[in-house]
Design an enzyme around this catalytic site. Structure first.
Site, short mmCIF file in Angstrom:
data_model
loop_
_atom_site.label_atom_id
_atom_site.label_comp_id
_atom_site.label_asym_id
_atom_site.label_seq_id
_atom_site.Cartn_x
_atom_site.Cartn_y
_atom_site.Cartn_z
N ARG B 324 0.82 -1.29 -0.03
CA ARG B 324 -0.01 -0.10 0.04
C ARG B 324 0.85 1.14 0.02
NH1 ARG B 324 -5.58 1.82 0.43
NH2 ARG B 324 -6.16 -0.52 0.60
N GLU B 723 -9.51 6.07 6.64
CA GLU B 723 -8.05 6.08 6.44
C GLU B 723 -7.76 7.54 5.94
OE1 GLU B 723 -5.97 2.19 6.15
OE2 GLU B 723 -7.87 2.14 5.03
#
Lengths: 534, 776
Positions: B324, B723
């Site tokens: 990620r 997030e």
């Protein structure tokens, strides 16, 4: 021993280091009060306490508060805040303004703000306070979810609402708070043991008087003649069997304190306990016999005059902040960055002295103000030491066994003085460096100067070589004098988790220089001012 | 039954959706009634757990002596690796995450043994009597040390698009640099906790504070060597998690379960904060290296970005986390030809784990740091360099091959530049810095583009369970867990909308492995996207049944739900009436639902695919003031515009944005994790690890939602918000660096986090001091 919790008398038993948090959660089943860190750093365990019905509640960290200090006092937890199904205004506002997300810190915030609102009520503040006042009120409460904005809004909204009467007085209506006889506590059947005065307003004896204290003891109960027996009368009834190996003592006057200290020379003295209790909660340590100073009113007074002052060793930082607001504004400003409201409500000046930590925030200030420390022996004999002589090393003082600190005398309030603290976080953090400077002038010339620093050696200390460099110079000269090399020679700080040695050295020099610039009349705006002007 | 009398049935559909409803537990939060794991009522014979931990960071265990521990007061049972009947490995994906150290230790404070005793205090006292002999080894603590030793927890991966090296070399301008990015401690206010109750068949029923109850269930079964169906795991709520309870909760539940089965008693294991700080994983620290080539306008031609993560002693979730970071090394920009390399280094430190953003923040910070240097190189305003490099119709493919669609950042950034008066304030800041002697200001505006979906495709599934009772009340259950993010509140609103009933009729309940099985972690910002869709699926089943029932009773075919009523357009029945009649007519009032995210795939080895269902966007403009005498600083103003699609609950979304920003600001400013050279964590308590307080939040904190439907078929066209906002705080770090620039000089390097000390060194230019030799 007995304590009033949410309006009901509760009996508690435990060891001397037994904390209020454990009492609430484990024994009374009041799990609304949370354990977040067990070190007084996060505020999740915040509850309100008060010494008597006519005093306002104030917030404390229950995780580092020994219950022995609370005998006969009143505790209010989050479970006791709503009355007859009606939420307290801060509870309602926290719901309306989305002040909770995970909710774990919420009871602590609710109690810290409920306590703050109590004081706003008493001060009769009409204007809506600055955001900064609310930020300071919750500086000891950590929230990891919300980013705080909704909590600040909730506090602002709650302030506009009428506040209920809290605690034992709640059901008796508005009179309870002003009831001078504290009848409501008595009506609850709260048993005070024989040694203390019921009325906290009564002045404790100012001088040591063993005879008098023995009278107090013998008048109340059949006791043996030995000193041990007389001392036993002052035990807080924490021990389930009445005669454990270790006990908690909470005398309320000097005579009683002297009696206990004489009989128990190895006892541990505790004032606010904000440092001492960490040894218990973080390292699993046990204290021996514990003698609490928190109820000895004779060492709690504060007197600030035009140029000098006397601060009782048992005075809390909160009391000192209040007293200093007008009389010693630089200290008032500085203290807002010492600990948090919960810590300042328990922590004492004497505790900071007795701990003698190199990062004790009061110590450089006391050094700069030529403080004299008044020490008492267990017999009540007092002696005075300059603070420089009092602090003998890393957490080492001139206190002998059974000695305690009576008060500290400061001077030089009329002189120019500045106190600085640098830490990673603005609020509720430990200094990387702290600097206190006091300048005495004759005309434009520096007659004398005190430069004291914390966090750069094994103890807080004065920097005589730096002082010499300034003495005799004009203020203008002093403000441009480059002392950084000299500072590098006279201090040798350590590198640790808070800062590197190089940074500590550099910033110490910059702050001393800054003080001299300010002494010369240049005002230097701070980042706080810049933040609120822009 | 009465005739329809002009009621507006559509209104109920929107009555709860899109409204700023309070958190479903708000009342319980403020009164202290909300129960967390630590508040579980316990029987009087409950046992408490403490662990004996490694006193060194690396070495071979030569002897563990339990004699003193076993003899200690109150001790009922003691466990070591040898006592685990099943697997001692509690890894989430690969192997190597151990419950108890076996023949060696690999990080300071690694668990060696566990003690169960009659009180917490006695358990801790007993554990402290552990005697252990370890042949100590020199620990490897840093990325560089691990690189030199060629020690990786998992293989290195590369995303390649074009020939980056030659694109950079042939560009008009080049910059290169590196950035050491420190990790972050979660500091959830509620520490890790589990309570295990033995069952009559050798299994356990467990209350845990975990984002992933299914994994906890599976791992307990593995450890106990029992089938999964012998283990029940329940999570009502967590006191904060932030990724720190995705894998880190399992060991506590496993150890408590082992003791419960062995002793037949209820066992509680709650980590004191002291242990939680040193024994649980944190955000990964990264060494980032970058090399960019760009033209005279500042447009990127090529980028070579190396991201090396300190993973700690085991893999844990480091595969996906470093992936990620790589997925977000482009942030919102077309890099031109790109090579992005992700390395996963093994060190003798606690195994780093998921933390809000899951590697994304570190990747994104790297490119934002580099773009500021591009702007500096060309003497351009950084915001213009950012704008010129945004993805655009002729450059809309990421280095991993996903086409960036519905890209909203250009209008969002332009709107924020206007709303926050960026241009005017840039001039004001410049003017201020020209006259100010020691205070300096800084300003930055940075975007966020964050990919939403688990990059492990199989995790993008969810289940739900709905029961309707005969008084019309509803129980709602799904696999998602509540950690404060408002998932249960949002899903409750979604179901109320679907049934057209009031929210008050719906009770949300604890995630429980015996209600909805085989769930995914509540993570990757996907909680609402997945679970609300599964709930809608179950709701649709029930609505179909109720509609069919009404039609069978003679109602028209166009059945609609709304306003606490059901109608066929002619007749209107109350919700309660229909439910009761359905029950009497033997219609099932219970249904399950299921959802899987469509159209996502990724080839890990090739580094190509469409890993994300969609992107969420945001932009933040932050201004700071810095005191050059000390490096102390304050954030003075924040303006945020954030994309949540169509908001299900604007108050909750705003809470996520503000909370995420402040958490990110802590990571980048005051929260400094430091280890000594022996590998012991020095920042090990809230007294020396400082997360933001209310005082650190600026009074001018303006947050606006960019409300525009998500074109993908997400729940009510909303977007995930958990997030992405954390990375808005990168603007605070960039603003601090901007403030550190000395007139006429190059943009200085600035440490992460930008503590007062780091800012001080950046301002003075004495960079040699900034790297600590004594602490890592």
């Amino acid at each position: 021993m007995q304590v009033v919790v949410n309006g009901a008398v509760r009996t508690l038993v435990g060891e001397p280091e037994y904390t209020l948090l454990d009492a609430l959660r484990l024994d009374l089943g009041l799990t609304g009060t949370k354990e977040g860190c067990r070190s007084g750093d996060c505020g999740a365990c915040t509850v309100l306490i008060r010494e008597s019905g006519q005093l306002p509640f104030y917030p404390v960290n229950s995780c580092i508060l020994p219950v022995g200090q609370l005998e006969g006092q009143e505790v209010l937890t989050v479970e006791g805040l709503a009355q007859d199904g009606e939420l307290h205004p801060i509870q309602g506002a926290m719901v309306d303004h989305h002040g909770s997300q995970c909710g774990f810190c919420t009871p602590g915030f609710v109690m810290a703000l409920a306590g703050w609102l109590e004081h706003q009520k008493i001060k009769d503040v009409e204007d809506q306070p600055a955001t900064q006042a609310i930020q300071e009120a919750i500086a000891g409460n950590l929230c990891r979810c919300t980013g705080y904005r909704p909590i600040l809004e909730a506090a602002r909204a709650a302030l506009l609402k009428p506040l209920p009467v809290l605690g034992v007085g709640a059901t008796a209506g508005q009179d309870a708070l002003s009831d001078p006889t504290n009848r409501s506590l008595a009506e609850l059947g709260l048993e005070r043991n024989q040694r203390g005065q019921m009325n906290p307003g009564e002045q404790a004896p100012q001088a040591a008087d063993l005879e008098q204290s023995s009278e107090i003891a013998t008048a109340s109960q059949t006791l043996g003649d030995s000193a041990q027996d007389r001392v036993a009368a002052f035990r807080v009834g924490l021990d389930p069997n009445g005669g454990g190996a270790r006990a908690f003592y909470a005398p309320e006057d000097l005579a009683s304190l002297h009696l206990i200290l004489s009989a128990l020379p190895d006892a541990v003295l505790i004032a606010g306990g904000t440092d001492l209790m960490l040894a218990v909660t973080q390292s699993g340590g046990a204290l021996g016999d514990v003698v609490s100073l928190s109820k000895v009113q004779a060492i709690q007074s504060i007197e600030l005059n035009e140029d000098s002052g006397v601060i009782g060793a048992g005075a809390t930082y909160s009391d000192l902040m209040d007293s200093a607001r007008i009389a010693w504004p630089e200290l008032h400003r500085f203290l807002s960055r010492l600990g948090s409201p919960q810590i300042r409500n328990r922590g004492t000046v004497g505790g900071n002295l007795g701990t003698a930590s190199p990062i004790g925030d009061m110590l450089p200030i006391l050094l700069a103000m030529d403080a004299m420390v008044v020490i008492s022996s267990a017999k009540g004999v007092t002696r005075q030491l300059s603070i420089g002589d009092f602090i003998q090393g890393y957490r080492k003082t001139a206190l002998n066994q059974s000695d305690y600190i009576r008060e500290v005398r400061i001077q030089g309030l009329q002189d120019f003085h500045r106190y600085y603290k640098v830490s990673k976080r603005q609020e509720d953090d430990i200094s990387s460096v702290s600097v206190a400077v006091r300048v005495q002038t004759q005309g434009q010339c520096i007659r004398d100067v005190s430069v004291a620093v914390g966090g750069v050696a094994d103890r807080a200390l004065r920097l005589a070589d730096i002082e010499s460099a300034f003495i005799g110079k004009s203020l203008t000269e002093a403000s441009t004098l480059d002392i950084s090399a000299l500072v590098g020679e006279v201090i040798s700080p350590i590198s640790d988790v808070r800062a590197s040695a190089a940074y500590r050295t550099a910033v110490t020099a910059r702050l001393i220089q800054r003080a001299m610039i300010e002494a010369s009349g240049d005002s230097m705006a701070t980042i706080y001012e810049a933040a609120s002007d822009a | 039954m009465r005739k329809l009398a002009g009621e507006n049935h559509a209104s109920a559909m929107t009555e709860s959706l899109g409204k700023a409803r309070p958190h479903e537990s708000a009342l319980q939060h403020v009164t202290g009634a909300a129960l967390y794991g630590d508040d579980t009522p316990l029987p009087s014979d409950v046992l408490y757990v403490a662990t004996g931990q490694s006193p060194v960071a690396a070495g071979k265990i030569s002897e563990i002596n339990l004699a003193q521990v076993k003899r200690s007061l109150g001790v009922v049972d003691v466990l070591t690796a040898a006592d685990v009947p099943g697997s001692n490995d509690v890894s989430p994906v690969y192997t190597g995450d151990l419950l108890f150290a076996e023949d060696r230790v690999d990080f300071h404070h690694q668990t060696l043994i566990a003690v169960a005793a009659t009180s917490q205090k006695l358990a801790e006292a007993a554990a402290s009597r552990l005697e252990v002999l370890i042949e100590q080894e020199t620990p490897r603590l840093t990325v560089d040390q691990a690189l030199n030793a060629n020690d990786f927890v998992l293989p290195t991966r590369v995303f390649r698009m074009g020939d980056a090296a030659s694109a950079i070399a042939s560009a008009e301008h080049q910059i290169e640099g590196q950035l050491h990015i420190r990790g972050q401690e979660h500091f959830y206010l509620e520490g890790q906790v589990a309570v295990a109750v033995p069952t009559e068949t050798g299994g356990v029923s467990v209350i845990t504070s975990s984002q992933h109850p299914t994994e906890v269930q599976k791992l307990i079964a593995d450890v106990l060597a029992v089938p999964i169906n012998e283990v029940q795991v329940k999570v009502r709520r967590m006191g904060g998690a932030f990724g720190g309870k995705e894998t880190q909760a399992a060991p506590l539940a496993c150890i408590a379960s082992l003791f419960a089965v062995r002793t037949g008693r209820t066992v509680k294991y709650r980590m004191p904060r002291r242990d939680d700080m040193v024994q649980t994983g944190k955000r990964h620290d990264f060494e980032a290296k970058y090399s960019l080539g760009f033209d005279s306008l500042g447009r990127l031609q090529g980028a070579d970005i190396n991201l090396s993560a300190r993973c700690g002693y085991s893999a844990d979730l480091s595969e996906g986390i470093v992936d990620r970071a790589m997925f977000h090394a482009d942030n919102a920009y077309s890099l031109g030809a790109a090579e992005i390399v992700g390395r996963r280094l093994r060190t003798h430190t606690v195994s780093n784990t998921a933390f809000r953003g899951f590697g994304g923040p570190q990747g994104m910070l790297t490119i934002e740091c580099a773009l500021d240097e591009v702007a500096d190189h060309l003497h351009e305003d950084p915001v213009d360099i950012r704008l010129i490099n945004l993805y655009r119709p002729d450059a809309c493919f990421t280095p991993y091959g996903q086409e960036v669609t519905d890209f909203r950042l250009r209008p969002m950034m332009e709107q924020l530049i206007t709303d926050a008066r960026y241009r005017e304030r840039r001039a004001e800041v410049t003017a201020f810095n020209q006259t100010s002697t020691y205070l300096r200001k800084g300003l930055a505006l940075t975007p966020v583009k964050f990919g939403v979906a688990f990059t492990a495709t199989h995790l993008n599934q969810a289940g739900a369970l709905i029961h309707i009772y005969t008084d019309g009340s509803v129980i709602l259950n799904h696999g998602g867990t509540e950690m404060g993010q408002g998932l249960l509140t949002k899903v409750q609103q979604v179901l109320a909308g679907a049934f057209g009933i009031t929210v008050d009729r719906i009770k949300v309940t604890a995630a429980a492995t015996d209600r909805v099985p085989n769930t995914s972690p509540t993570a990757a910002s996907s909680g609402t996207d997945l679970n609300a869709m599964a709930v809608l699926d179950a709701a649709e089943t029930l609505k179909q049944r109720l509609s069919s029932f009404l039609i069978s009773q003679g109602a028209g075919s166009d059945i609609r739900f709304g306003g606490d009523q059901i109608t066929d357009g002619q007749t209107v029945w109350s919700w309660l009436d229909v439910i009761q009649r359905a029950y009497l007519n033997r219609v099932s009032l219970s249904a399950t639902g299921f959802y899987k995210t469509p159209d996502i795939y990724f080839d890990k080895e090739a580094g190509r695919g469409r890993p994300f269902y969609y992107y969420a966007f945001g932009a933040a403009c932050t201004e700071v003031v810095v005191d050059s005498t000390t490096g102390e600083h304050r954030v003075t103003q924040v303006d945020i515009l954030h994309d949540v699609g169509r908001s299900i609950n604007p108050a909750i979304d705003r809470g996520q944005i503000e909370g995420g920003f402040v958490q990110g600001m802590g990571w980048l400013t005051t929260e400094e994790l430091l280890w000594n050279n022996s590998g012991e964590l020095m920042s090990n308590s809230p007294s020396n690890y400082k997360i933001p307080t209310a005082f650190d939040v600026p009074e001018r904190f303006n947050v606006a939602l960019y409300q525009k439907d998500n074109p993908e078929a997400t729940v009510y066209h909303s977007k995930a918000v958990g997030e992405p906002p954390l990375m808005l705080a990168i603007s605070a770090w960039c603003a601090l660096r901007d403030a550190c620039r000395r007139p006429g000089e190059q943009l200085p390097a600035l440490g992460v986090p930008a503590t007062p000390e780091q800012v001080y060194w950046a301002m003075t230019g004495e960079r040699s001091h900034a790297q600590r030799r004594d602490l890592q």
